[in-house]
Motif scaffolding. Structure first.
Motif, short mmCIF file in Angstrom:
data_model
loop_
_atom_site.label_atom_id
_atom_site.label_comp_id
_atom_site.label_asym_id
_atom_site.label_seq_id
_atom_site.Cartn_x
_atom_site.Cartn_y
_atom_site.Cartn_z
N SER A 52 1.31 -0.10 -2.47
CA SER A 52 1.50 -1.01 -1.35
C SER A 52 1.76 -0.25 -0.05
O SER A 52 1.39 -0.70 1.02
N THR A 57 0.74 -2.70 3.07
CA THR A 57 1.31 -4.02 2.80
C THR A 57 2.76 -3.95 2.36
O THR A 57 3.28 -4.92 1.83
N ASN A 59 6.64 -4.13 2.47
CA ASN A 59 7.68 -4.81 3.23
C ASN A 59 8.90 -4.95 2.33
O ASN A 59 8.83 -4.69 1.13
N PRO A 60 10.04 -5.33 2.87
CA PRO A 60 11.25 -5.45 2.04
C PRO A 60 11.09 -6.45 0.90
O PRO A 60 11.65 -6.24 -0.17
N ALA A 61 10.35 -7.50 1.10
CA ALA A 61 10.17 -8.49 0.03
C ALA A 61 9.45 -7.87 -1.16
O ALA A 61 9.79 -8.15 -2.31
N THR A 62 8.47 -7.01 -0.89
CA THR A 62 7.76 -6.33 -1.97
C THR A 62 8.72 -5.49 -2.80
O THR A 62 8.67 -5.50 -4.03
N PHE A 64 12.00 -5.89 -3.18
CA PHE A 64 12.93 -6.72 -3.96
C PHE A 64 12.23 -7.42 -5.12
O PHE A 64 12.82 -7.59 -6.18
N ILE A 65 11.00 -7.83 -4.93
CA ILE A 65 10.26 -8.44 -6.03
C ILE A 65 10.04 -7.44 -7.15
O ILE A 65 10.27 -7.74 -8.33
N TRP A 66 9.62 -6.22 -6.79
CA TRP A 66 9.40 -5.21 -7.82
C TRP A 66 10.70 -4.72 -8.44
O TRP A 66 10.73 -4.32 -9.61
N GLU A 67 11.78 -4.76 -7.70
CA GLU A 67 13.08 -4.41 -8.28
C GLU A 67 13.48 -5.44 -9.33
O GLU A 67 13.98 -5.10 -10.40
#
Length: 111
Positions: A52, A57, A59-62, A64-67
């Motif tokens: 990513s 692409t 970003n912080p949301a990516t 946290f989702i992968w975490e």
């Protein structure tokens, strides 16, 4: 991040060898499985975050989702290991998991 995952894999192998010397084959497999329960999700997360970042692409949301996916996959792998491996040595499993989980500390104190 990939250096951390490779260090975790090396630490898992070392713990497996020590567990084999102290507790036999069942302890070795338990320690290696415990370490892999940490290494595999971290490796998947590292590859996905690297991809990513490469495509722009990230970003912080990516993150946290992968975490969240990493933690869920770790719990699933630990559960599958406990359910399927009948000769499980719990002490070796937890030791392998903790050593792999905390092996990044060696990279922090390297410099």
């Amino acid at each position: 991040m990939l250096r951390i995952v490779s260090l975790q894999l090396i630490a898992t192998v070392v713990v497996g060898i020590i567990a084999a010397l102290l507790g036999g084959w069942a302890a070795m497999f338990s320690a290696v499985l415990g370490g892999l329960c940490c290494v595999v999700p971290n490796g998947i997360m590292a590859v996905r975050l690297f991809a990513s970042a490469k495509t722009g692409t990230a970003n912080p949301a990516t993150f946290f989702i992968w975490e969240f996916i990493k933690i869920a996959l770790t719990l699933v792998l630990l559960g599958i290991t406990a359910w399927l491996y009948r000769d499980l040595n719990w002490l070796a499993l937890i030791a392998g998991f903790i050593v792999a989980l905390k092996s990044y500390i060696f990279l922090l104190f390297r410099h």
